[in-house]
Design a protein around this motif. Structure first.
Motif, short mmCIF file in Angstrom:
data_model
loop_
_atom_site.label_atom_id
_atom_site.label_comp_id
_atom_site.label_asym_id
_atom_site.label_seq_id
_atom_site.Cartn_x
_atom_site.Cartn_y
_atom_site.Cartn_z
N THR A 149 14.19 18.83 -18.38
CA THR A 149 13.07 18.95 -17.45
C THR A 149 12.24 17.68 -17.39
O THR A 149 11.89 17.17 -16.32
N ARG A 150 11.94 17.13 -18.57
CA ARG A 150 10.98 16.01 -18.64
C ARG A 150 11.59 14.64 -18.34
O ARG A 150 10.98 13.82 -17.66
N ILE A 151 12.77 14.39 -18.85
CA ILE A 151 13.34 13.05 -18.71
C ILE A 151 13.57 12.67 -17.24
O ILE A 151 13.26 11.54 -16.84
N PRO A 152 14.11 13.57 -16.41
CA PRO A 152 14.24 13.19 -14.98
C PRO A 152 12.89 12.87 -14.33
O PRO A 152 12.80 11.99 -13.47
N LYS A 153 11.82 13.59 -14.73
CA LYS A 153 10.50 13.32 -14.17
C LYS A 153 9.96 11.98 -14.65
O LYS A 153 9.33 11.23 -13.88
N VAL A 168 0.84 -1.20 0.00
CA VAL A 168 0.00 0.00 0.00
C VAL A 168 0.87 1.25 0.00
O VAL A 168 0.63 2.19 -0.77
N CYS A 169 1.90 1.27 0.83
CA CYS A 169 2.81 2.43 0.90
C CYS A 169 3.49 2.67 -0.44
O CYS A 169 3.55 3.80 -0.94
N LYS A 170 4.00 1.62 -1.04
CA LYS A 170 4.73 1.76 -2.31
C LYS A 170 3.81 2.17 -3.46
O LYS A 170 4.16 3.02 -4.28
N TYR A 171 2.63 1.57 -3.49
CA TYR A 171 1.66 1.87 -4.54
C TYR A 171 1.21 3.33 -4.44
O TYR A 171 1.10 4.04 -5.44
N SER A 172 0.97 3.78 -3.23
CA SER A 172 0.54 5.17 -3.04
C SER A 172 1.63 6.14 -3.47
O SER A 172 1.35 7.22 -4.01
N GLN A 173 2.88 5.77 -3.25
CA GLN A 173 3.99 6.64 -3.66
C GLN A 173 4.06 6.76 -5.18
O GLN A 173 4.37 7.83 -5.71
N TYR A 174 3.76 5.68 -5.88
CA TYR A 174 3.73 5.75 -7.34
C TYR A 174 2.62 6.68 -7.82
O TYR A 174 2.84 7.54 -8.69
N LEU A 175 1.43 6.53 -7.28
CA LEU A 175 0.31 7.38 -7.69
C LEU A 175 0.59 8.85 -7.32
O LEU A 175 0.25 9.75 -8.09
N GLU A 176 1.23 9.06 -6.18
CA GLU A 176 1.61 10.42 -5.79
C GLU A 176 2.58 11.02 -6.80
O GLU A 176 2.47 12.19 -7.19
N GLU A 177 3.55 10.22 -7.22
CA GLU A 177 4.54 10.70 -8.18
C GLU A 177 3.88 11.06 -9.50
O GLU A 177 4.26 12.04 -10.16
N LYS A 178 2.89 10.30 -9.90
CA LYS A 178 2.16 10.60 -11.13
C LYS A 178 1.48 11.97 -11.03
O LYS A 178 1.52 12.77 -11.97
N VAL A 179 0.87 12.24 -9.88
CA VAL A 179 0.21 13.53 -9.68
C VAL A 179 1.24 14.67 -9.66
O VAL A 179 1.02 15.74 -10.24
N VAL A 180 2.38 14.42 -9.03
CA VAL A 180 3.44 15.45 -8.97
C VAL A 180 3.92 15.79 -10.38
O VAL A 180 4.10 16.96 -10.72
N VAL A 181 4.13 14.76 -11.20
CA VAL A 181 4.57 14.99 -12.58
C VAL A 181 3.54 15.83 -13.33
O VAL A 181 3.89 16.79 -14.04
N PHE A 182 2.29 15.50 -13.17
CA PHE A 182 1.25 16.26 -13.87
C PHE A 182 1.18 17.70 -13.34
O PHE A 182 1.01 18.64 -14.12
N ARG A 183 1.35 17.85 -12.04
CA ARG A 183 1.30 19.19 -11.44
C ARG A 183 2.43 20.07 -12.00
O ARG A 183 2.22 21.26 -12.27
N GLU A 184 3.60 19.49 -12.18
CA GLU A 184 4.76 20.28 -12.57
C GLU A 184 4.89 20.43 -14.09
O GLU A 184 5.37 21.46 -14.58
N LEU A 185 4.46 19.40 -14.84
CA LEU A 185 4.68 19.42 -16.28
C LEU A 185 3.39 19.45 -17.10
O LEU A 185 3.44 19.66 -18.32
N LYS A 186 2.25 19.21 -16.46
CA LYS A 186 0.97 19.09 -17.17
C LYS A 186 1.04 18.00 -18.24
O LYS A 186 0.51 18.15 -19.34
#
Length: 204
Positions: A162-166, A124-142
């Motif tokens: 900018t994009r490849i590290p994300k 659960v912890c790991k899966y939530s971190q992946y979904l969080e990262e997806k939201v962070v990417v969208f927030r920063e790069l759209k």
């Protein structure tokens, strides 16, 4: 005992909120039962987001409330519903999330009611971190890399830096979700969506 109490709470919540289609669909999709979220309830939530003026904020709020439960089955099923909505809901769904702070504050989630609950809490912890990262990417790069296979093609040098590290960060978070053993249908369902994302991220 924990399973029985989880079922009682779900039934009580449904009765309490019976007049609200969103809450009822969320509770039924994520109820304490060892099975994947029922398709008809998930589909109802997806369709609601596509309605003109659909209740997207309310859907997000109802799902976030489910993440506050101490029960790993409810929380994991809620993460699966979020993942599915990222894939199929109106794009305004993830747009709503980008204006919020941390969406999945589950890095220390732990259900210690049984040995299995303890083990599954790690996923659960790991899966939530992946979904969080997806939201962070969208927030920063759209950008949603798994939906746009050309997201990292034909870029300028500045865009590439900018994009490849994300993209790498999101891919790393996905790889961190690997488990040595898939022992129940909910985790299997989550892995199906993760594997689908992995192919799309690789192509990006």
């Amino acid at each position: 005992m924990a399973n029985a109490w989880g079922k009682v709470l779900d039934q009580a919540n449904i009765i309490k909120k019976y007049a609200n289609d969103v809450d009822v669909s969320v509770i039924k999709a994520t109820r304490h039962k060892m099975c994947i979220p029922k398709e008809k309830h998930v589909r109802k939530l997806i369709l609601l987001t596509h309605e003109r003026g659909g209740p997207i904020g309310q859907t997000v709020h109802s799902l976030l409330k489910r993440l506050e439960q101490p029960d790993w089955i409810i929380v994991l099923k809620t993460l699966c519903v979020f993942h599915r909505l990222f894939k199929d809901a109106n794009p305004r769904f993830i747009e709503d999330l980008k204006w919020r702070g941390t969406i999945f504050p589950l890095s220390r989630f732990m259900d210690s009611t049984t040995p299995e609950a303890h083990d599954q809490s790690i996923f659960v912890c790991k899966y939530s971190q992946y979904l969080e990262e997806k939201v962070v990417v969208f927030r920063e790069l759209k950008v949603e890399f798994e939906k746009d296979p050309s997201a990292c093609k034909g870029m300028s040098i500045d865009d590439a830096f900018t994009r490849i590290p994300k993209l790498q960060s999101q891919f790393d978070a996905l790889l961190n979700c690997q488990t040595t053993e898939v022992t129940n249908p909910i985790v299997f369902h989550a892995h199906e969506m993760l594997i689908s994302d992995s192919f799309k991220l690789y192509r990006a």
